[in-house]
Design a protein around this motif. Structure first.
Motif, PDB file in Angstrom:
ATOM      1  N   SER A 132       0.833  -1.208   0.000  1.00 35.71           N
ATOM      2  CA  SER A 132       0.000   0.000   0.000  1.00 35.71           C
ATOM      3  C   SER A 132       0.867   1.259   0.000  1.00 35.71           C
ATOM      4  O   SER A 132       1.899   1.303   0.663  1.00 35.71           O
ATOM      5  CB  SER A 132      -0.906   0.021   1.231  1.00 35.71           C
ATOM      6  OG  SER A 132      -1.855  -1.023   1.181  1.00 35.71           O
ATOM      7  N   VAL A 133       0.425   2.250  -0.760  1.00 35.11           N
ATOM      8  CA  VAL A 133       1.130   3.539  -0.805  1.00 35.11           C
ATOM      9  C   VAL A 133       0.103   4.638  -0.557  1.00 35.11           C
ATOM     10  O   VAL A 133      -0.790   4.857  -1.371  1.00 35.11           O
ATOM     11  CB  VAL A 133       1.830   3.746  -2.162  1.00 35.11           C
ATOM     12  CG1 VAL A 133       2.554   5.092  -2.181  1.00 35.11           C
ATOM     13  CG2 VAL A 133       2.800   2.610  -2.458  1.00 35.11           C
ATOM     14  N   TRP A 134       0.234   5.287   0.596  1.00 28.99           N
ATOM     15  CA  TRP A 134      -0.716   6.328   0.977  1.00 28.99           C
ATOM     16  C   TRP A 134       0.015   7.410   1.764  1.00 28.99           C
ATOM     17  O   TRP A 134       0.919   7.121   2.546  1.00 28.99           O
ATOM     18  CB  TRP A 134      -1.829   5.760   1.872  1.00 28.99           C
ATOM     19  CG  TRP A 134      -2.814   4.849   1.207  1.00 28.99           C
ATOM     20  CD1 TRP A 134      -2.697   3.510   1.028  1.00 28.99           C
ATOM     21  CD2 TRP A 134      -4.081   5.215   0.657  1.00 28.99           C
ATOM     22  NE1 TRP A 134      -3.796   3.000   0.409  1.00 28.99           N
ATOM     23  CE2 TRP A 134      -4.676   4.032   0.160  1.00 28.99           C
ATOM     24  CE3 TRP A 134      -4.778   6.425   0.546  1.00 28.99           C
ATOM     25  CZ2 TRP A 134      -5.924   4.027  -0.436  1.00 28.99           C
ATOM     26  CZ3 TRP A 134      -6.025   6.410  -0.054  1.00 28.99           C
ATOM     27  CH2 TRP A 134      -6.592   5.228  -0.544  1.00 28.99           C
ATOM     28  N   ASN A 135      -0.418   8.655   1.559  1.00 28.43           N
ATOM     29  CA  ASN A 135       0.051   9.779   2.379  1.00 28.43           C
ATOM     30  C   ASN A 135       1.581   9.843   2.497  1.00 28.43           C
ATOM     31  O   ASN A 135       2.134  10.142   3.563  1.00 28.43           O
ATOM     32  CB  ASN A 135      -0.574   9.691   3.781  1.00 28.43           C
ATOM     33  CG  ASN A 135      -2.089   9.857   3.748  1.00 28.43           C
ATOM     34  OD1 ASN A 135      -2.603  10.841   3.194  1.00 28.43           O
ATOM     35  ND2 ASN A 135      -2.816   8.906   4.317  1.00 28.43           N
ATOM     36  N   ARG A 185       0.346   9.662   9.953  1.00 30.19           N
ATOM     37  CA  ARG A 185       1.306  10.517  10.667  1.00 30.19           C
ATOM     38  C   ARG A 185       1.945   9.756  11.826  1.00 30.19           C
ATOM     39  O   ARG A 185       3.146   9.894  12.082  1.00 30.19           O
ATOM     40  CB  ARG A 185       0.617  11.791  11.165  1.00 30.19           C
ATOM     41  CG  ARG A 185       0.339  12.809  10.083  1.00 30.19           C
ATOM     42  CD  ARG A 185       0.001  14.169  10.665  1.00 30.19           C
ATOM     43  NE  ARG A 185      -1.241  14.159  11.422  1.00 30.19           N
ATOM     44  CZ  ARG A 185      -2.444  14.387  10.896  1.00 30.19           C
ATOM     45  NH1 ARG A 185      -2.546  14.655   9.602  1.00 30.19           N
ATOM     46  NH2 ARG A 185      -3.516  14.375  11.658  1.00 30.19           N
ATOM     47  N   ARG A 186       1.140   8.954  12.506  1.00 26.02           N
ATOM     48  CA  ARG A 186       1.689   8.154  13.606  1.00 26.02           C
ATOM     49  C   ARG A 186       2.685   7.122  13.071  1.00 26.02           C
ATOM     50  O   ARG A 186       3.779   6.953  13.623  1.00 26.02           O
ATOM     51  CB  ARG A 186       0.569   7.442  14.378  1.00 26.02           C
ATOM     52  CG  ARG A 186      -0.260   8.349  15.253  1.00 26.02           C
ATOM     53  CD  ARG A 186      -1.063   7.559  16.261  1.00 26.02           C
ATOM     54  NE  ARG A 186      -2.096   6.740  15.637  1.00 26.02           N
ATOM     55  CZ  ARG A 186      -3.359   7.131  15.513  1.00 26.02           C
ATOM     56  NH1 ARG A 186      -3.753   8.310  15.943  1.00 26.02           N
ATOM     57  NH2 ARG A 186      -4.245   6.314  14.946  1.00 26.02           N
ATOM     58  N   CYS A 187       2.287   6.434  12.009  1.00 23.38           N
ATOM     59  CA  CYS A 187       3.135   5.367  11.464  1.00 23.38           C
ATOM     60  C   CYS A 187       4.445   5.902  10.882  1.00 23.38           C
ATOM     61  O   CYS A 187       5.439   5.165  10.803  1.00 23.38           O
ATOM     62  CB  CYS A 187       2.378   4.587  10.398  1.00 23.38           C
ATOM     63  SG  CYS A 187       0.980   3.622  11.058  1.00 23.38           S
ATOM     64  N   ALA A 188       4.457   7.166  10.494  1.00 25.01           N
ATOM     65  CA  ALA A 188       5.682   7.778   9.972  1.00 25.01           C
ATOM     66  C   ALA A 188       6.683   8.058  11.089  1.00 25.01           C
ATOM     67  O   ALA A 188       7.871   8.289  10.821  1.00 25.01           O
ATOM     68  CB  ALA A 188       5.343   9.076   9.239  1.00 25.01           C
ATOM     69  N   GLN A 204       8.211   1.805  17.058  1.00 21.31           N
ATOM     70  CA  GLN A 204       8.821   1.044  18.147  1.00 21.31           C
ATOM     71  C   GLN A 204       7.752   0.528  19.105  1.00 21.31           C
ATOM     72  O   GLN A 204       7.842  -0.603  19.596  1.00 21.31           O
ATOM     73  CB  GLN A 204       9.836   1.922  18.899  1.00 21.31           C
ATOM     74  CG  GLN A 204      10.604   1.160  19.980  1.00 21.31           C
ATOM     75  CD  GLN A 204      11.423   0.020  19.409  1.00 21.31           C
ATOM     76  OE1 GLN A 204      12.216   0.206  18.480  1.00 21.31           O
ATOM     77  NE2 GLN A 204      11.243  -1.180  19.958  1.00 21.31           N
ATOM     78  N   LYS A 205       6.737   1.341  19.360  1.00 25.26           N
ATOM     79  CA  LYS A 205       5.638   0.902  20.223  1.00 25.26           C
ATOM     80  C   LYS A 205       4.887  -0.276  19.596  1.00 25.26           C
ATOM     81  O   LYS A 205       4.488  -1.210  20.298  1.00 25.26           O
ATOM     82  CB  LYS A 205       4.677   2.062  20.492  1.00 25.26           C
ATOM     83  CG  LYS A 205       5.244   3.127  21.416  1.00 25.26           C
ATOM     84  CD  LYS A 205       4.251   4.250  21.634  1.00 25.26           C
ATOM     85  CE  LYS A 205       4.833   5.327  22.566  1.00 25.26           C
ATOM     86  NZ  LYS A 205       3.872   6.448  22.767  1.00 25.26           N
TER      87      LYS A 205
END
Length: 207
Positions: free
Chosen positions: A49-52, A182-185, A191-192
């Motif tokens: 997947s490619v998004w944002n 934004r979180r995944c970036a 790490q979480k």
């Protein structure tokens, strides 16, 4: 009086059986393994997947390496299906995993959907033993990671069907959702996610 005494002894015996059964059931919900085969989804020509501005294959490999480090620090052996940006056929991933004795298989992915409001992690299983892994990892993600988990789901994915050991496919979040992307970036969030997967694996193993 004798009748009451007999009834009391019967009740006590029944209670003991119930406790014993509960213990057996709890024991059945853990797995015995010494090695975790970590499968970073996609890779090479398959970007996923490619998004944002995010590419799934890169996120998968990053989290997979973090999971590997976490497991090794806790004394477990690991095998990676890929360590670089290379394309590996699904059959090859399963064959590699099936050569590893006393192991479980964890495939790491990130999700995408045209319904961009959807967010949260998911865990997929195909077998009853895989369901133990999926449940433990889903609970861990729900309690440890912002965005939580949408739950566990049965699926007939190739990497779950072709692997002979307990296997789970973990979708770490929807990068099609702007807030979750934004979180995944953020490496801290990844790490979480890795820590939550490690914690779930240890819970499924019964430590």
């Amino acid at each position: 009086m004798i009748l009451l005494h007999r009834l009391s002894r019967i009740a006590a015996a029944c209670l003991a059986l119930l406790v014993s059964g509960a213990g057996s059931e709890a024991a059945a919900q853990t797995l015995r393994f010494s090695t975790v085969v970590i499968d970073a989804g996609h890779g090479g020509k398959d970007g996923g997947s490619v998004w944002n501005g995010l590419i799934e294959k890169k996120l998968c490999l990053d989290v997979a390496k973090r999971v590997e480090a976490g497991l090794k620090s806790r004394g477990l052996k690991t095998v990676m299906t890929r360590r670089t940006d290379t394309f590996v056929e699904l059959e090859q991933r399963a064959r590699l995993a099936n050569r590893v004795p006393t192991s479980v298989f964890v495939s790491i992915h990130f999700n995408g959907s045209r319904t961009t409001l959807i967010s949260g992690g998911e865990a997929y299983y195909r077998s009853s033993r895989g369901k133990i892994l999926a449940s433990a990892i889903s609970r861990s993600i729900k309690s440890r990671v912002t965005g939580g988990s949408r739950g566990i789901f049965y699926a007939d994915y190739k990497v779950l069907r072709a692997t002979q050991m307990p296997a789970v496919l973990v979708e770490c979040g929807y990068i099609s959702n702007k807030r979750e992307a934004r979180r995944c970036a953020d490496p801290v969030h990844r790490q979480k996610l890795a820590d939550a997967i490690v914690s779930g694996l240890l819970a499924a193993r019964g430590r």
